[in-house]
Design an enzyme around this catalytic site. Structure first.
Site, PDB file in Angstrom:
ATOM      1  N   ARG A 227      -9.613   3.468   0.672  1.00  0.00           N
ATOM      2  CA  ARG A 227     -10.296   3.391   2.084  1.00  0.00           C
ATOM      3  C   ARG A 227     -11.434   2.590   2.333  1.00  0.00           C
ATOM      4  O   ARG A 227     -12.896   2.608   1.291  1.00  0.00           O
ATOM      5  CB  ARG A 227     -10.592   4.728   1.826  1.00  0.00           C
ATOM      6  CG  ARG A 227      -9.614   5.876   2.640  1.00  0.00           C
ATOM      7  CD  ARG A 227      -8.529   5.488   3.557  1.00  0.00           C
ATOM      8  NE  ARG A 227      -7.602   6.612   3.800  1.00  0.00           N
ATOM      9  CZ  ARG A 227      -6.164   5.672   3.787  1.00  0.00           C
ATOM     10  NH1 ARG A 227      -5.695   4.343   3.081  1.00  0.00           N
ATOM     11  NH2 ARG A 227      -5.121   6.704   3.903  1.00  0.00           N
ATOM     12  N   HIS A 275      -5.377  -3.209   7.517  1.00  0.00           N
ATOM     13  CA  HIS A 275      -4.481  -1.999   6.796  1.00  0.00           C
ATOM     14  C   HIS A 275      -2.981  -2.261   6.755  1.00  0.00           C
ATOM     15  O   HIS A 275      -2.528  -1.113   7.148  1.00  0.00           O
ATOM     16  CB  HIS A 275      -5.234  -0.570   7.527  1.00  0.00           C
ATOM     17  CG  HIS A 275      -5.088   0.639   6.897  1.00  0.00           C
ATOM     18  ND1 HIS A 275      -5.503   1.616   7.454  1.00  0.00           N
ATOM     19  CD2 HIS A 275      -4.267   1.208   5.765  1.00  0.00           C
ATOM     20  CE1 HIS A 275      -5.203   2.233   6.136  1.00  0.00           C
ATOM     21  NE2 HIS A 275      -4.259   1.963   5.246  1.00  0.00           N
TER      22      HIS A 275
HETATM   23  P1  NAP Z   1      -3.821   8.812  -6.959  1.00  0.00           P
HETATM   24  O1  NAP Z   1      -2.372   8.552  -7.554  1.00  0.00           O
HETATM   25  O2  NAP Z   1      -3.893  10.304  -6.195  1.00  0.00           O
HETATM   26  O3  NAP Z   1      -4.503   8.093  -7.860  1.00  0.00           O
HETATM   27  C1  NAP Z   1      -6.681   8.307  -7.236  1.00  0.00           C
HETATM   28  C2  NAP Z   1      -7.137   7.231  -8.102  1.00  0.00           C
HETATM   29  O4  NAP Z   1      -8.759   7.677  -8.264  1.00  0.00           O
HETATM   30  C3  NAP Z   1      -7.055   7.821  -9.724  1.00  0.00           C
HETATM   31  O5  NAP Z   1      -6.922   7.461 -10.334  1.00  0.00           O
HETATM   32  C4  NAP Z   1      -8.537   9.290  -9.541  1.00  0.00           C
HETATM   33  O6  NAP Z   1      -8.321   9.790 -10.599  1.00  0.00           O
HETATM   34  C5  NAP Z   1      -9.216   8.144  -9.414  1.00  0.00           C
HETATM   35  N1  NAP Z   1     -10.577   9.046  -8.657  1.00  0.00           N
HETATM   36  C6  NAP Z   1     -10.386   9.515  -7.283  1.00  0.00           C
HETATM   37  N2  NAP Z   1     -11.540  10.125  -6.904  1.00  0.00           N
HETATM   38  C7  NAP Z   1     -12.523   9.493  -8.504  1.00  0.00           C
HETATM   39  C8  NAP Z   1     -14.034   9.751  -8.455  1.00  0.00           C
HETATM   40  N3  NAP Z   1     -14.541  10.563  -7.534  1.00  0.00           N
HETATM   41  N4  NAP Z   1     -14.193   8.964  -9.412  1.00  0.00           N
HETATM   42  C9  NAP Z   1     -13.548   8.381 -10.209  1.00  0.00           C
HETATM   43  N5  NAP Z   1     -12.400   8.536 -10.273  1.00  0.00           N
HETATM   44  C10 NAP Z   1     -12.387   9.027  -8.924  1.00  0.00           C
HETATM   45  O7  NAP Z   1      -3.464   7.889  -5.273  1.00  0.00           O
HETATM   46  P2  NAP Z   1      -2.732   6.039  -5.374  1.00  0.00           P
HETATM   47  O8  NAP Z   1      -1.252   6.296  -4.270  1.00  0.00           O
HETATM   48  O9  NAP Z   1      -3.034   5.796  -6.306  1.00  0.00           O
HETATM   49  O10 NAP Z   1      -3.301   5.729  -3.307  1.00  0.00           O
HETATM   50  C11 NAP Z   1      -4.998   5.755  -4.074  1.00  0.00           C
HETATM   51  C12 NAP Z   1      -5.778   5.217  -2.225  1.00  0.00           C
HETATM   52  O11 NAP Z   1      -5.166   4.302  -2.005  1.00  0.00           O
HETATM   53  C13 NAP Z   1      -5.126   6.632  -1.765  1.00  0.00           C
HETATM   54  O12 NAP Z   1      -5.512   7.313  -1.414  1.00  0.00           O
HETATM   55  C14 NAP Z   1      -5.400   6.010  -0.218  1.00  0.00           C
HETATM   56  O13 NAP Z   1      -6.599   6.229   0.187  1.00  0.00           O
HETATM   57  C15 NAP Z   1      -5.212   4.226  -0.194  1.00  0.00           C
HETATM   58  N6  NAP Z   1      -3.457   3.728   0.026  1.00  0.00           N
HETATM   59  C16 NAP Z   1      -4.076   2.932   0.876  1.00  0.00           C
HETATM   60  C17 NAP Z   1      -3.412   1.006   1.497  1.00  0.00           C
HETATM   61  C18 NAP Z   1      -3.674   0.608   1.846  1.00  0.00           C
HETATM   62  O14 NAP Z   1      -2.522   0.129   2.642  1.00  0.00           O
HETATM   63  N7  NAP Z   1      -4.440  -0.438   2.222  1.00  0.00           N
HETATM   64  C19 NAP Z   1      -1.721   1.667   1.476  1.00  0.00           C
HETATM   65  C20 NAP Z   1      -1.684   3.497   0.381  1.00  0.00           C
HETATM   66  C21 NAP Z   1      -2.201   3.951  -0.290  1.00  0.00           C
HETATM   67  P3  NAP Z   1      -7.845  11.199 -11.675  1.00  0.00           P
HETATM   68  O15 NAP Z   1      -6.644  10.095 -12.231  1.00  0.00           O
HETATM   69  O16 NAP Z   1      -8.689  10.562 -12.763  1.00  0.00           O
HETATM   70  O17 NAP Z   1      -7.956  11.517 -10.386  1.00  0.00           O
HETATM   71  C1  GLV Z   2      -2.331   4.217   3.288  1.00  0.00           C
HETATM   72  O1  GLV Z   2      -3.176   3.633   3.978  1.00  0.00           O
HETATM   73  C2  GLV Z   2      -1.780   4.789   2.880  1.00  0.00           C
HETATM   74  O2  GLV Z   2      -2.651   5.813   2.540  1.00  0.00           O
HETATM   75  O3  GLV Z   2      -0.450   4.981   2.411  1.00  0.00           O
END
Ligand code: NAP
Ligand code: GLV
Length: 312
Positions: A227, A275
């Site tokens: 993000r 994005h």
């Molecule tokens: P997820 O499975 O919830 O993983 C989030 C990770 O971030 C976890 O490892 C979590 O730690 C870590 N985290 C959260 N807060 C933290 C903090 N304060 N300090 C350290 N680590 C922290 O989410 P995901 O599915 O991997 O997706 C991650 C993010 O990618 C989404 O929330 C979204 O904003 C973004 N995204 C972007 C796109 C794009 O097209 N650009 C697409 C999809 C997603 P823990 O494991 O210890 O909880």
């Molecule tokens: C894209 O940004 C997502 O959150 O899947």
């Protein structure tokens, strides 16, 4: 009958309807603004960036499926009904897309491609001799669904891969794991290519400020596909202009679209993508949503239910 209230701008609703009906032919798919009235009976919302206040007008919504892994597009709605269950996207298509994007971006920065694009504009043949991948340290901020698949995708190239999360994780062969706020500065100091895959929460906003970005070794690069709130953009710009940070790929921004007059558009060695790092894919997402509606209907918890206390 299961009723789905669908909201998405800038994309064909027909593709989504067809994908959902292929998995579950008996559902009722209602495309915004044809959502009917709350008295029509229980429904599930499946939405991306719905207008603020919209979900509050439909108390018949039992749960909301986010069209993406991020939920900040929902939680920033001041009228979002409290206690409305929110389910984050977690389909295979999203993981595959992010693995591709991170591999592409890390390889580009490792091989100096952003600087070559800048040089090409100036008809400059200046060559860049990249170190072997085994000497390049890639640090991934976030080791959740996407961070894990991105990290594993990089291993066969030989990179030294490390990852940082909030809580401690089970060891994964080939990946050095760190967790907790106290370890962040040392983690950044040991990273040549830093990849952001964090959700937007109170803790992650502005995490990469001038002090932290300056900890990166001179010549390091940044990729952010989590993000946009993670990075203080003015600080990144200043460190790139003075040559401390060699290049960056930014897919996400605090304000999207990035305003046309934003100074980042003209910055050398910066790749801007709109994005698109990982876009939810209708075929895999339809299967995911219907599987989780079935879980809810059977009284079980869905996968990836938003934890409001954590913010992701
Ligand atoms: P997820 O499975 O919830 O993983 C989030 C990770 O971030 C976890 O490892 C979590 O730690 C870590 N985290 C959260 N807060 C933290 C903090 N304060 N300090 C350290 N680590 C922290 O989410 P995901 O599915 O991997 O997706 C991650 C993010 O990618 C989404 O929330 C979204 O904003 C973004 N995204 C972007 C796109 C794009 O097209 N650009 C697409 C999809 C997603 P823990 O494991 O210890 O909880
Ligand atoms: C894209 O940004 C997502 O959150 O899947």
């Amino acid at each position: 009958m299961t009723r789905i209230l669908f909201y998405l701008e800038d994309y064909s609703h027909d593709i989504w309807r067809d994908s959902l009906l292929k998995v579950a032919p008996n559902i009722e798919f209602r495309s915004y603004p044809d959502w009917g009235t709350p008295s029509d009976g229980p429904a599930y919302a499946f939405v991306w960036e719905p207008k603020p206040g919209l979900l509050a007008k439909y108390p018949n919504i039992k749960a909301v499926f986010s069209l993406g892994a991020g939920v900040d597009h929902l939680t920033r709605d001041p009228d979002l009904p409290p206690n409305l269950p929110i389910i984050r996207m977690g389909d295979d298509g999203l993981r595959e897309g992010m693995a591709e994007f991170v591999a592409m971006s890390v390889l580009m920065h490792h091989r100096g491609i952003p600087s070559m694009i800048t040089k090409q504009r100036n008809k400059d043949w200046g060559r860049f001799f990249a170190p072997a991948a085994k000497h390049v340290r890639v640090g991934i901020l976030g080791f959740g669904a996407l961070g894990q698949v991105a990290a594993k995708t990089l291993l066969p190239f030989g990179y030294k891969v490390a990852a940082w999360s909030r809580t401690e994780k089970e060891p994964v062969e080939g990946i050095t794991l760190h967790h907790g706020a106290d370890s962040l500065d040392a983690f950044i100091s040991d990273t040549d290519i830093l990849v952001g895959l964090l959700p937007s929460t109170a803790e992650t906003q502005g995490l990469l400020n001038k002090k932290r970005l300056s900890l990166l070794p001179k010549g390091a690069s940044i990729v952010n596909a989590g993000r946009g709130t993670l990075i203080v953009l003015d600080d990144l710009k200043a460190l790139m202009e003075e040559g401390h940070i060699a290049g960056a790929t930014l897919d996400v921004f605090p304000e999207e679209p990035l305003p046309r007059d934003h100074p980042l558009w003209g910055l050398d060695n910066l790749i801007i993508t709109p994005h698109i790092a990982a876009i939810t894919r209708p075929d895999t997402a339809a299967e995911y949503v219907m599987r989780n509606i079935a879980r809810i209907e059977q009284g079980n918890a869905p996968e990836n239910l938003l934890d409001a206390n954590r913010g992701y």
